[in-house]
Design an enzyme around this catalytic site. Sequence first.
Site, PDB file in Angstrom:
ATOM      1  N   LYS A  59      38.301  31.893  44.526  1.00 32.25           N
ATOM      2  CA  LYS A  59      37.883  33.265  44.860  1.00 32.25           C
ATOM      3  C   LYS A  59      38.180  33.486  46.335  1.00 32.25           C
ATOM      4  CE  LYS A  59      33.671  36.119  44.682  1.00 32.25           C
ATOM      5  NZ  LYS A  59      32.319  36.152  44.126  1.00 32.25           N
ATOM      6  N   ASP A  85      42.215  43.304  50.248  1.00 31.34           N
ATOM      7  CA  ASP A  85      43.103  42.312  50.858  1.00 31.34           C
ATOM      8  C   ASP A  85      43.134  40.991  50.078  1.00 31.34           C
ATOM      9  OD1 ASP A  85      40.617  41.314  51.384  1.00 31.34           O
ATOM     10  OD2 ASP A  85      40.793  41.377  53.571  1.00 31.34           O
ATOM     11  N   GLY A  86      42.337  40.910  49.024  1.00 31.60           N
ATOM     12  CA  GLY A  86      42.337  39.691  48.213  1.00 31.60           C
ATOM     13  C   GLY A  86      41.621  38.519  48.854  1.00 31.60           C
ATOM     14  N   ASP A  88      28.960  36.209  39.518  1.00 30.38           N
ATOM     15  CA  ASP A  88      29.165  37.206  40.543  1.00 30.38           C
ATOM     16  C   ASP A  88      27.974  37.332  41.479  1.00 30.38           C
ATOM     17  OD1 ASP A  88      30.658  39.182  41.890  1.00 30.38           O
ATOM     18  OD2 ASP A  88      31.745  39.440  40.014  1.00 30.38           O
ATOM     19  N   ARG A 143      35.083  28.232  42.038  1.00 28.57           N
ATOM     20  CA  ARG A 143      33.944  28.257  41.122  1.00 28.57           C
ATOM     21  C   ARG A 143      34.325  27.751  39.745  1.00 28.57           C
ATOM     22  NH1 ARG A 143      32.190  34.650  40.484  1.00 28.57           N
ATOM     23  NH2 ARG A 143      34.154  35.430  39.653  1.00 28.57           N
ATOM     24  N   ASP A 163      31.291  44.308  34.269  1.00 31.61           N
ATOM     25  CA  ASP A 163      32.298  43.271  34.563  1.00 31.61           C
ATOM     26  C   ASP A 163      31.635  42.016  35.129  1.00 31.61           C
ATOM     27  OD1 ASP A 163      31.918  45.245  36.773  1.00 31.61           O
ATOM     28  OD2 ASP A 163      33.017  43.742  37.913  1.00 31.61           O
ATOM     29  N   ASN A 164      30.353  42.105  35.425  1.00 30.57           N
ATOM     30  CA  ASN A 164      29.653  40.949  35.972  1.00 30.57           C
ATOM     31  C   ASN A 164      28.680  40.336  34.971  1.00 30.57           C
ATOM     32  OD1 ASN A 164      31.041  41.384  38.330  1.00 30.57           O
ATOM     33  ND2 ASN A 164      29.410  42.573  39.277  1.00 30.57           N
ATOM     34  N   ARG A 171      40.828  39.333  43.745  1.00 27.15           N
ATOM     35  CA  ARG A 171      40.897  38.311  44.797  1.00 27.15           C
ATOM     36  C   ARG A 171      40.565  36.940  44.239  1.00 27.15           C
ATOM     37  NH1 ARG A 171      35.568  38.676  48.520  1.00 27.15           N
ATOM     38  NH2 ARG A 171      34.116  39.489  46.997  1.00 27.15           N
ATOM     39  N   ARG A 174      33.932  38.397  30.096  1.00 23.81           N
ATOM     40  CA  ARG A 174      32.814  39.277  30.432  1.00 23.81           C
ATOM     41  C   ARG A 174      32.852  40.499  29.543  1.00 23.81           C
ATOM     42  NH1 ARG A 174      34.305  39.154  36.327  1.00 23.81           N
ATOM     43  NH2 ARG A 174      35.866  37.575  35.931  1.00 23.81           N
TER      44      ARG A 174
HETATM   45  P1  AMP Z   1      32.750  42.567  42.458  1.00 21.45           P
HETATM   46  O1  AMP Z   1      31.950  43.594  43.157  1.00 21.45           O
HETATM   47  O2  AMP Z   1      32.848  41.249  43.190  1.00 21.45           O
HETATM   48  O3  AMP Z   1      32.368  42.400  41.026  1.00 21.45           O
HETATM   49  O4  AMP Z   1      34.256  43.099  42.474  1.00 21.45           O
HETATM   50  C1  AMP Z   1      34.645  44.265  41.840  1.00 21.45           C
HETATM   51  C2  AMP Z   1      36.154  44.364  41.809  1.00 21.45           C
HETATM   52  O5  AMP Z   1      36.683  44.465  43.132  1.00 21.45           O
HETATM   53  C3  AMP Z   1      36.843  43.183  41.176  1.00 21.45           C
HETATM   54  O6  AMP Z   1      37.961  43.672  40.465  1.00 21.45           O
HETATM   55  C4  AMP Z   1      37.266  42.366  42.374  1.00 21.45           C
HETATM   56  O7  AMP Z   1      38.346  41.517  42.085  1.00 21.45           O
HETATM   57  C5  AMP Z   1      37.642  43.444  43.368  1.00 21.45           C
HETATM   58  N1  AMP Z   1      37.557  43.013  44.771  1.00 21.45           N
HETATM   59  C6  AMP Z   1      36.438  42.722  45.479  1.00 21.45           C
HETATM   60  N2  AMP Z   1      36.752  42.371  46.736  1.00 21.45           N
HETATM   61  C7  AMP Z   1      38.093  42.408  46.841  1.00 21.45           C
HETATM   62  C8  AMP Z   1      39.040  42.152  47.889  1.00 21.45           C
HETATM   63  N3  AMP Z   1      38.663  41.762  49.117  1.00 21.45           N
HETATM   64  N4  AMP Z   1      40.348  42.326  47.612  1.00 21.45           N
HETATM   65  C9  AMP Z   1      40.752  42.717  46.395  1.00 21.45           C
HETATM   66  N5  AMP Z   1      39.929  42.975  45.381  1.00 21.45           N
HETATM   67  C10 AMP Z   1      38.615  42.832  45.583  1.00 21.45           C
HETATM   68 MG    MG Z   2      32.831  41.193  39.581  1.00 17.63          MG
END
Ligand code: AMP
Ligand code: MG
Length: 489
Positions: A115, A127-128, A264, A178, A254-255, A95, A185
């Site tokens: 973001k 849903d991105g 993140d 951001r 990944d964070n 997203r 990462r």
């Molecule tokens: P995060 O927990 O923010 O580190 O996200 C983990 C993964 O989930 C990453 O690949 C994000 O891009 C994906 N992600 C989180 N929220 C969404 C969303 N609403 N739609 C699509 N991908 C998401």
């Molecule tokens: Mg992340």
Amino acid sequence: MTQNIINAGWNLNNSYARLPDPFFEKVQPDPVSNPEFAVFNKALAESLGLNSDKLNSQEGAEIFSGNTLPEGAMPIAQAYAGHQFGHFTMLGDGRAVLLGEQLTVSGKRYDIQLKGSGRTPFSRGGDGRATLGPMLREHIISEAMYALGIPTNRSLAVVTTGEPVFRENELPGAILTRTASSHLRIGTFEYAAQWGGKEGLRTIADYAIKRHYPEVEAQEDRYVKLFEKVVENQAALIARWQLVGFIHGVMNTDNMTISGETIDYGPCAFMNEYDPATVFSSIDVQGRYAYQNQPPIGQWNLARFGEALLPLFAKEQDKAVELAQSVHSKFEELYHKHWLDGMREKLGFLEGAAQDEPLIEDLLGIMKKHQADFTNTFRALTMDKPEITPMKDTPDFTNWYKQWQARLERQKVSKNEAFAKMKSVNPSVIPRNHLVEEALEAAVRDRDYSVMERLLNVLAEPYAYSSEQEEFTKLPPACDRPYRTFCGT
Ligand code: AMP
Ligand code: MG
């Protein structure tokens, strides 16, 4: 282009988008119906060489919502993998969209990333999109971290989209812009190691070195040096978190950045009463990312980085593993040194002494026993007002306080110098959970951003110890339910 520089100041470069294919997908942000600023970070815009007056306008709202692209943008979604709660998985920007890298006059390079800007090939079931509360929360906390002097990505703007986003309830959609010295990462390297082949891995490692650690570029063992730099910077970063009671909440690989910046801001929060087992994230049921686990988890994540880099360390596997281990094992000592140096400063010890660590541990033990607030305890000591801590009449604190005073007297520097140092490292204000919630409630429910603006002003000077800050140091009324945070959904 020239005209554009005069106007809005965009000076975008796209080094990441020039990497080979597998590292990203070209994407376009999905347009939104009615973008409006919730917050615009003028000071940050200026420091990036952007024209803040020009961008603090409908034109800016269109850009920070992804409706129009700034000149020179090449929007992409970055590919990466990661260990989430210990399990390896393919991820990528689901997203987020990287518009490009803003080059500043001083030659610095900053990712400009949206973001919440819509689906990408990495969105899986998502849903991105992003919602207003969590994006403002990221804005507040990342800017507070910046003001605390802790390496972090920053937030340039949050705009509402005018469109609903469906979670458990219908929520207002929002997009955060951001900036970061990069979004490389550990997960980027795990992705390269898994799917990029040795050449892909070398490409991304060379890129990371050039961008973050050019000083090792010419060295023969530069990949080992890259690992070493990241171990050093993450050890320093996590020590800084511990020293202010910051709990990241979702330290998946990944964070964790290669630059050593915090990224993140999802379920993160600052600890109130000192308890090493504190966890805020609703999904972290095992407490994997509890306060006390942050250093060992950081080291665990760095082991995944070392594993990913192994093929670049040496031809022979045994030799590569040996090199990796020798670097990785330095984390503990490095972390401990940063933490101890930092705790000494928090207590005004400008010259280290052998008995400092037991004295520090004693204080922490007493704070835990009496459920003393982490920030306010150090604030009270800094203000030389032990009487304002609720521990004031307890024999253990009184006894500790005497020892601390005696320790301060034993050092050569004056007490004034010691207190001046303490004031420069012990924040008097942090983004306390109840204050952040209040600000978000007014913003999301009424689109009243004034509560947040006031909070942001106070958080911008955490070491000011001004009288206006006094009310922001108060603790929330006792609550029988523990504070819970949710992933940035
Ligand atoms: P995060 O927990 O923010 O580190 O996200 C983990 C993964 O989930 C990453 O690949 C994000 O891009 C994906 N992600 C989180 N929220 C969404 C969303 N609403 N739609 C699509 N991908 C998401
Ligand atoms: Mg992340």
